[in-house]
Design a protein around this motif. Structure first.
Motif, short mmCIF file in Angstrom:
data_model
loop_
_atom_site.label_atom_id
_atom_site.label_comp_id
_atom_site.label_asym_id
_atom_site.label_seq_id
_atom_site.Cartn_x
_atom_site.Cartn_y
_atom_site.Cartn_z
N CYS A 22 0.83 -1.20 0.00
CA CYS A 22 0.00 0.00 0.00
C CYS A 22 0.87 1.26 0.00
CB CYS A 22 -0.95 0.00 1.19
SG CYS A 22 -2.18 1.28 1.06
N HIS A 25 1.93 1.73 -3.40
CA HIS A 25 0.77 2.19 -4.16
C HIS A 25 0.48 3.66 -3.89
CE1 HIS A 25 -3.61 2.96 -3.56
NE2 HIS A 25 -3.61 2.75 -4.85
N CYS A 26 0.59 4.07 -2.63
CA CYS A 26 0.23 5.44 -2.26
C CYS A 26 1.32 6.44 -2.61
CB CYS A 26 -0.03 5.54 -0.75
SG CYS A 26 -1.65 4.95 -0.28
N PHE A 49 -8.83 -0.03 -4.53
CA PHE A 49 -7.63 -0.70 -4.02
C PHE A 49 -7.58 -0.70 -2.49
CE2 PHE A 49 -3.30 -0.74 -2.46
CZ PHE A 49 -2.75 -1.82 -3.13
N HIS A 50 -7.85 0.45 -1.87
CA HIS A 50 -7.72 0.53 -0.41
C HIS A 50 -8.79 -0.27 0.31
CE1 HIS A 50 -5.05 4.32 -0.65
NE2 HIS A 50 -4.34 3.23 -0.56
N THR A 105 -4.29 7.13 4.84
CA THR A 105 -3.85 5.76 4.64
C THR A 105 -2.36 5.58 4.95
OG1 THR A 105 -5.53 5.49 2.94
CG2 THR A 105 -3.79 3.84 3.01
ZN LIG Z 1 -2.34 2.80 -0.94
#
Ligand SMILES: [Zn+2]
Length: 131
Positions: A22, A25-26, A49-50, A105
């Motif tokens: 994640c 991804h973030c 996704f989250h 997140t």
């Molecule tokens: Zn993420």
């Protein structure tokens, strides 16, 4: 006992792994797409996704942390990871904008990863995991 310990280790590892996926991804993905706009055309990450990360991370985390707590009796991993999960949940389910989602997140997954690393460490101290 050995089987339980390695499953414990696996769940902590999975939760930490999900946190790092994640983070990539973030943080890394938007940077890459900013640097290489052509990439955006090929890499489509679904908006959900989250939510999926949460659906995966929440049960795995709760299982690993509660099983860990029963063995080492230390509350710190839970006290660190649970607010992390809460931030992830708010980010995934209730954030009003994309940057709010990221802002919630990223600290969430960091807390989650730290909680699991601590859980791992405490289990090792308690002699539950042989490396
Ligand atoms: Zn993420």
């Amino acid at each position: 006992m050995k089987a339980l310990s390695s499953r414990q280790q696996l769940f902590d590892g999975l939760a930490i792994g999900a946190s790092f996926i994640c983070l990539i991804h973030c943080l890394a993905l938007p940077l890459l797409i900013m640097l290489l706009p052509a990439l955006a055309a090929y890499m489509v990450v679904p908006d959900s996704f989250h939510v999926w990360a949460l659906v995966f991370a929440a049960p795995v985390s709760l299982l690993a942390l509660s099983a860990g707590y029963r063995r080492h009796r230390g509350a710190n991993p839970l006290l660190i990871a649970l607010p992390g999960l809460a931030l992830m949940a708010i980010g995934a389910l209730a954030a009003p904008s994309q940057w709010m989602e990221t802002a919630l997140t990223v600290p969430g997954v960091l807390l989650l990863a730290i909680g699991h690393a601590l859980n791992w460490h405490k289990l090792r101290l308690a002699g539950q995991i042989r490396s």
